[in-house]
Design a protein around this motif. Structure first.
Motif, PDB file in Angstrom:
ATOM      1  N   GLU A 160       0.823  -1.216   0.000  1.00  0.00           N
ATOM      2  CA  GLU A 160       0.000   0.000   0.000  1.00  0.00           C
ATOM      3  C   GLU A 160       0.856   1.265   0.000  1.00  0.00           C
ATOM      4  N   ILE A 161       1.981   1.232   0.706  1.00  0.00           N
ATOM      5  CA  ILE A 161       2.902   2.378   0.679  1.00  0.00           C
ATOM      6  C   ILE A 161       3.461   2.560  -0.726  1.00  0.00           C
ATOM      7  N   LEU A 162       3.910   1.461  -1.326  1.00  0.00           N
ATOM      8  CA  LEU A 162       4.490   1.528  -2.671  1.00  0.00           C
ATOM      9  C   LEU A 162       3.451   1.999  -3.680  1.00  0.00           C
ATOM     10  N   ALA A 166       4.128   5.334  -5.749  1.00  0.00           N
ATOM     11  CA  ALA A 166       4.303   5.161  -7.195  1.00  0.00           C
ATOM     12  C   ALA A 166       3.139   5.750  -7.976  1.00  0.00           C
ATOM     13  N   GLY A 167       1.960   5.805  -7.349  1.00  0.00           N
ATOM     14  CA  GLY A 167       0.806   6.405  -8.009  1.00  0.00           C
ATOM     15  C   GLY A 167       0.865   7.917  -8.060  1.00  0.00           C
ATOM     16  N   ASP A 180      -1.758   8.430   7.899  1.00  0.00           N
ATOM     17  CA  ASP A 180      -3.194   8.647   7.695  1.00  0.00           C
ATOM     18  C   ASP A 180      -3.717   7.866   6.494  1.00  0.00           C
ATOM     19  N   ARG A 181      -2.950   7.893   5.371  1.00  0.00           N
ATOM     20  CA  ARG A 181      -3.441   7.297   4.128  1.00  0.00           C
ATOM     21  C   ARG A 181      -3.331   5.774   4.125  1.00  0.00           C
ATOM     22  N   VAL A 182      -2.336   5.232   4.787  1.00  0.00           N
ATOM     23  CA  VAL A 182      -2.107   3.779   4.750  1.00  0.00           C
ATOM     24  C   VAL A 182      -2.661   3.086   5.993  1.00  0.00           C
ATOM     25  N   TRP A 183      -2.415   3.667   7.152  1.00  0.00           N
ATOM     26  CA  TRP A 183      -2.867   3.032   8.406  1.00  0.00           C
ATOM     27  C   TRP A 183      -4.250   3.518   8.836  1.00  0.00           C
ATOM     28  N   GLY A 184      -4.613   4.732   8.437  1.00  0.00           N
ATOM     29  CA  GLY A 184      -5.918   5.259   8.786  1.00  0.00           C
ATOM     30  C   GLY A 184      -5.846   6.301   9.889  1.00  0.00           C
ATOM     31  N   ARG A 200      12.237  -1.671   5.205  1.00  0.00           N
ATOM     32  CA  ARG A 200      12.013  -3.047   4.779  1.00  0.00           C
ATOM     33  C   ARG A 200      11.640  -3.122   3.307  1.00  0.00           C
ATOM     34  N   LEU A 201      10.815  -2.170   2.873  1.00  0.00           N
ATOM     35  CA  LEU A 201      10.393  -2.123   1.472  1.00  0.00           C
ATOM     36  C   LEU A 201      11.598  -1.926   0.559  1.00  0.00           C
TER      37      LEU A 201
END
Length: 230
Positions: A160-162, A166-167, A180-184, A200-201
């Motif tokens: 989701e981060i990638l 990338a988007g 906020d955007r990934v975890w809420g 890690r990514l």
């Protein structure tokens, strides 16, 4: 939204019948009486589908199909009075999507048109779920990331981060924004969680260094997906 269907046939009765059926289905008919007119009208008002007769004056349907396939992948249904396998094979080989032999039922032609356009709608929806860069493919609907065609073992959050970075190539995301955007918004964890996941990514996509994209740190701000134009 483009709803134009180009119908190319030198028989006026066929044009009139198919025009009525196309209008009834909610599409806009564009009529051509020979091959040259078909190419001209195609270039002037590109349709979402082409219904193309094989035996036409000036240029036959095969020549029209070849010419259009030089620049477009628009769906083409070819219609002919000939039922020989050779004609069908030639039409399909030069890029036609379907083949109908006269005499035909207009209702069957419309059913074929609906089937082809449904497939296009599905494939376009699927494409919205995929982000591609050289050597990289992110499919958010299947939660798969491929580098050089090989699936990379990433966690849901890493994907989701990638996907988010990338988007939005070149856009800098702060750690708080990523949280906020990934975890809420209801996540109360530390912003260092983002740093850990980014680390890690990066370790899992380290082969990306040979490509023109990378995840960059913007010191004091956050992270961005950078694409180098070479």
């Amino acid at each position: 939204m483009n709803k134009t269907i180009l119908i190319a046939d030198d028989h006026e009765d066929i044009l009139e019948i198919m025009q009525r059926y196309v209008i009834k289905e909610g599409y806009t008919p564009l009529l051509a009486h020979d091959g040259e007119e078909a190419i001209q009208k195609f270039n002037e008002s590109p349709p979402i589908l082409l219904l193309l007769d094989v035996m036409m004056p000036k240029k036959d349907g095969f020549d029209v199909c070849r010419k259009i396939r030089e620049t477009s992948n628009v769906p083409i249904i070819m219609i002919t009075a000939k039922g020989e396998d050779g004609d069908r094979i030639m039409g399909l080989d030069i890029g036609a999507d379907d083949y109908i032999v006269k005499p035909f039922s207009p209702a069957e032609v419309m059913a074929r048109i609906r089937a082809i356009l449904r497939r296009i709608d599905i494939s376009e929806d699927e494409e919205k779920d995929i982000i591609r860069f050289p050597g990289l493919e992110i499919n958010i609907s299947t939660y798969e990331v491929l580098i050089q065609g090989q699936i990379i073992n990433l966690t849901k959050k890493e994907i989701e981060i990638l996907w988010l970075l990338a988007g939005n190539p070149g856009k800098v995301f702060s750690r708080d924004t990523l949280l906020d955007r990934v975890w809420g918004y209801d996540y109360f964890g530390d912003a260092r969680t983002v740093d850990t996941h980014i680390k890690r990514l990066r370790s899992k996509i380290e082969n990306s260094q040979s490509f023109n994209w990378d995840i960059k740190t913007v010191w004091g701000v956050g992270y961005k997906f950078e694409v180098k134009h070479v």
